[in-house]
Design a protein around this motif. Structure first.
Motif, PDB file in Angstrom:
ATOM      1  N   SER A 155     -25.865 -15.298 -29.686  1.00 20.77           N
ATOM      2  CA  SER A 155     -24.772 -16.224 -29.981  1.00 20.77           C
ATOM      3  C   SER A 155     -24.001 -15.819 -31.234  1.00 20.77           C
ATOM      4  O   SER A 155     -24.520 -15.148 -32.123  1.00 20.77           O
ATOM      5  CB  SER A 155     -25.315 -17.642 -30.161  1.00 20.77           C
ATOM      6  N   THR A 156     -22.750 -16.269 -31.286  1.00 23.00           N
ATOM      7  CA  THR A 156     -21.951 -16.025 -32.491  1.00 23.00           C
ATOM      8  C   THR A 156     -22.542 -16.776 -33.681  1.00 23.00           C
ATOM      9  O   THR A 156     -22.431 -16.309 -34.816  1.00 23.00           O
ATOM     10  CB  THR A 156     -20.484 -16.438 -32.281  1.00 23.00           C
ATOM     11  N   THR A 157     -23.176 -17.905 -33.420  1.00 28.60           N
ATOM     12  CA  THR A 157     -23.819 -18.659 -34.499  1.00 28.60           C
ATOM     13  C   THR A 157     -24.905 -17.811 -35.153  1.00 28.60           C
ATOM     14  O   THR A 157     -24.954 -17.667 -36.378  1.00 28.60           O
ATOM     15  CB  THR A 157     -24.427 -19.975 -33.974  1.00 28.60           C
ATOM     16  N   TYR A 158     -25.768 -17.217 -34.331  1.00 31.79           N
ATOM     17  CA  TYR A 158     -26.846 -16.387 -34.872  1.00 31.79           C
ATOM     18  C   TYR A 158     -26.276 -15.173 -35.600  1.00 31.79           C
ATOM     19  O   TYR A 158     -26.730 -14.817 -36.693  1.00 31.79           O
ATOM     20  CB  TYR A 158     -27.788 -15.936 -33.759  1.00 31.79           C
ATOM     21  N   ARG A 159     -25.284 -14.543 -35.013  1.00 27.57           N
ATOM     22  CA  ARG A 159     -24.701 -13.341 -35.632  1.00 27.57           C
ATOM     23  C   ARG A 159     -24.049 -13.656 -36.977  1.00 27.57           C
ATOM     24  O   ARG A 159     -23.909 -12.766 -37.815  1.00 27.57           O
ATOM     25  CB  ARG A 159     -23.724 -12.676 -34.675  1.00 27.57           C
ATOM     26  N   SER A 160     -23.645 -14.915 -37.189  1.00 26.57           N
ATOM     27  CA  SER A 160     -23.024 -15.290 -38.463  1.00 26.57           C
ATOM     28  C   SER A 160     -24.053 -15.606 -39.553  1.00 26.57           C
ATOM     29  O   SER A 160     -23.689 -15.788 -40.707  1.00 26.57           O
ATOM     30  CB  SER A 160     -22.098 -16.492 -38.272  1.00 26.57           C
ATOM     31  N   PHE A 161     -25.338 -15.672 -39.187  1.00 30.88           N
ATOM     32  CA  PHE A 161     -26.385 -15.962 -40.175  1.00 30.88           C
ATOM     33  C   PHE A 161     -26.469 -14.846 -41.213  1.00 30.88           C
ATOM     34  O   PHE A 161     -26.290 -13.668 -40.889  1.00 30.88           O
ATOM     35  CB  PHE A 161     -27.758 -16.067 -39.508  1.00 30.88           C
ATOM     36  N   ASN A 162     -26.807 -15.231 -42.443  1.00 26.10           N
ATOM     37  CA  ASN A 162     -27.068 -14.209 -43.454  1.00 26.10           C
ATOM     38  C   ASN A 162     -28.442 -13.589 -43.171  1.00 26.10           C
ATOM     39  O   ASN A 162     -29.196 -14.082 -42.336  1.00 26.10           O
ATOM     40  CB  ASN A 162     -26.975 -14.803 -44.871  1.00 26.10           C
ATOM     41  N   ASP A 163     -28.748 -12.525 -43.862  1.00 27.94           N
ATOM     42  CA  ASP A 163     -30.004 -11.808 -43.618  1.00 27.94           C
ATOM     43  C   ASP A 163     -31.227 -12.691 -43.846  1.00 27.94           C
ATOM     44  O   ASP A 163     -32.217 -12.601 -43.115  1.00 27.94           O
ATOM     45  CB  ASP A 163     -30.094 -10.554 -44.492  1.00 27.94           C
ATOM     46  N   PHE A 164     -31.166 -13.545 -44.860  1.00 28.27           N
ATOM     47  CA  PHE A 164     -32.296 -14.428 -45.152  1.00 28.27           C
ATOM     48  C   PHE A 164     -32.571 -15.355 -43.964  1.00 28.27           C
ATOM     49  O   PHE A 164     -33.711 -15.510 -43.543  1.00 28.27           O
ATOM     50  CB  PHE A 164     -32.022 -15.246 -46.423  1.00 28.27           C
ATOM     51  N   MET A 194     -32.979 -25.793 -37.498  1.00 25.84           N
ATOM     52  CA  MET A 194     -32.694 -26.891 -38.423  1.00 25.84           C
ATOM     53  C   MET A 194     -31.418 -26.606 -39.221  1.00 25.84           C
ATOM     54  O   MET A 194     -30.636 -27.513 -39.484  1.00 25.84           O
ATOM     55  CB  MET A 194     -33.871 -27.127 -39.376  1.00 25.84           C
ATOM     56  N   ALA A 195     -31.191 -25.356 -39.591  1.00 19.26           N
ATOM     57  CA  ALA A 195     -29.998 -24.995 -40.357  1.00 19.26           C
ATOM     58  C   ALA A 195     -28.739 -25.091 -39.515  1.00 19.26           C
ATOM     59  O   ALA A 195     -27.683 -25.516 -40.002  1.00 19.26           O
ATOM     60  CB  ALA A 195     -30.148 -23.579 -40.922  1.00 19.26           C
ATOM     61  N   GLN A 196     -28.841 -24.699 -38.246  1.00 15.94           N
ATOM     62  CA  GLN A 196     -27.676 -24.689 -37.362  1.00 15.94           C
ATOM     63  C   GLN A 196     -28.152 -24.977 -35.939  1.00 15.94           C
ATOM     64  O   GLN A 196     -28.518 -24.054 -35.197  1.00 15.94           O
ATOM     65  CB  GLN A 196     -26.963 -23.346 -37.440  1.00 15.94           C
ATOM     66  N   PRO A 197     -28.167 -26.246 -35.522  1.00 13.98           N
ATOM     67  CA  PRO A 197     -28.719 -26.618 -34.211  1.00 13.98           C
ATOM     68  C   PRO A 197     -28.099 -25.877 -33.025  1.00 13.98           C
ATOM     69  O   PRO A 197     -28.781 -25.636 -32.031  1.00 13.98           O
ATOM     70  CB  PRO A 197     -28.444 -28.118 -34.118  1.00 13.98           C
ATOM     71  N   THR A 198     -26.841 -25.480 -33.143  1.00  9.64           N
ATOM     72  CA  THR A 198     -26.196 -24.822 -32.004  1.00  9.64           C
ATOM     73  C   THR A 198     -26.718 -23.415 -31.747  1.00  9.64           C
ATOM     74  O   THR A 198     -26.347 -22.811 -30.741  1.00  9.64           O
ATOM     75  CB  THR A 198     -24.666 -24.788 -32.175  1.00  9.64           C
ATOM     76  N   VAL A 199     -27.591 -22.911 -32.613  1.00  8.61           N
ATOM     77  CA  VAL A 199     -28.195 -21.599 -32.360  1.00  8.61           C
ATOM     78  C   VAL A 199     -29.300 -21.698 -31.298  1.00  8.61           C
ATOM     79  O   VAL A 199     -29.729 -20.695 -30.743  1.00  8.61           O
ATOM     80  CB  VAL A 199     -28.732 -20.962 -33.672  1.00  8.61           C
ATOM     81  N   MET A 200     -29.693 -22.927 -30.991  1.00 10.70           N
ATOM     82  CA  MET A 200     -30.731 -23.128 -29.976  1.00 10.70           C
ATOM     83  C   MET A 200     -30.210 -22.720 -28.606  1.00 10.70           C
ATOM     84  O   MET A 200     -29.082 -23.041 -28.235  1.00 10.70           O
ATOM     85  CB  MET A 200     -31.146 -24.603 -29.952  1.00 10.70           C
ATOM     86  N   LYS A 201     -31.029 -21.999 -27.860  1.00  6.53           N
ATOM     87  CA  LYS A 201     -30.668 -21.639 -26.491  1.00  6.53           C
ATOM     88  C   LYS A 201     -30.561 -22.934 -25.701  1.00  6.53           C
ATOM     89  O   LYS A 201     -31.363 -23.839 -25.858  1.00  6.53           O
ATOM     90  CB  LYS A 201     -31.719 -20.725 -25.878  1.00  6.53           C
ATOM     91  N   ARG A 202     -29.555 -23.005 -24.846  1.00  4.99           N
ATOM     92  CA  ARG A 202     -29.291 -24.247 -24.133  1.00  4.99           C
ATOM     93  C   ARG A 202     -29.195 -24.020 -22.638  1.00  4.99           C
ATOM     94  O   ARG A 202     -28.832 -22.934 -22.221  1.00  4.99           O
ATOM     95  CB  ARG A 202     -27.965 -24.858 -24.619  1.00  4.99           C
ATOM     96  N   PRO A 203     -29.456 -25.059 -21.892  1.00  2.71           N
ATOM     97  CA  PRO A 203     -30.030 -26.325 -22.329  1.00  2.71           C
ATOM     98  C   PRO A 203     -31.542 -26.227 -22.464  1.00  2.71           C
ATOM     99  O   PRO A 203     -32.172 -25.355 -21.887  1.00  2.71           O
ATOM    100  CB  PRO A 203     -29.671 -27.282 -21.182  1.00  2.71           C
TER     101      PRO A 203
END
Length: 108
Positions: free
Chosen positions: A57-66, A77-86
């Motif tokens: 996902s673009t959400t995951y790719r936008s995460f910093n290295d940490f 918890m940091a970004q719920p939309t990174v969860m695979k859906r549904p």
């Protein structure tokens, strides 16, 4: 039955329509509008492990290295939309994603 997702997700919409057509009583849980509690995230990750996170996902790719190096619970918890859906909870059974096997298991 609870379907965890977001209203703009085409796969979530497809799954919800199919389940409703099959006469299932489905509660749609918008994880953006009503964020998951830590216990819910823990249960989902317990069930699916790192597969609960959509690393494409673009959400995951936008995460910093940490955050990319963090555990799946922290990522969701940091970004719920990174969860695979549904994510679908049907009593004690859990399903991740929407494919022909999941559809057959839940609509027949």
């Amino acid at each position: 039955m609870i379907l965890y997702g977001i209203p703009t997700c085409d796969t979530c919409k497809k799954a919800l329509k199919a389940l409703e057509r099959a006469g299932k009583d489905v509660t749609f849980r918008d994880i953006r509008a009503t964020p998951l509690a830590q216990a819910e995230v823990d249960r989902i990750v317990q069930e699916f492990g790192s597969k609960a996170v959509n690393q494409q996902s673009t959400t995951y790719r936008s995460f910093n290295d940490f955050l990319k190096a963090s555990d799946p619970e922290a990522q969701i918890m940091a970004q719920p939309t990174v969860m695979k859906r549904p994510v679908i909870q049907d009593g004690d059974r859990w399903y991740l994603g929407w494919d022909s096997a999941t559809e057959a298991a839940l609509t027949t």
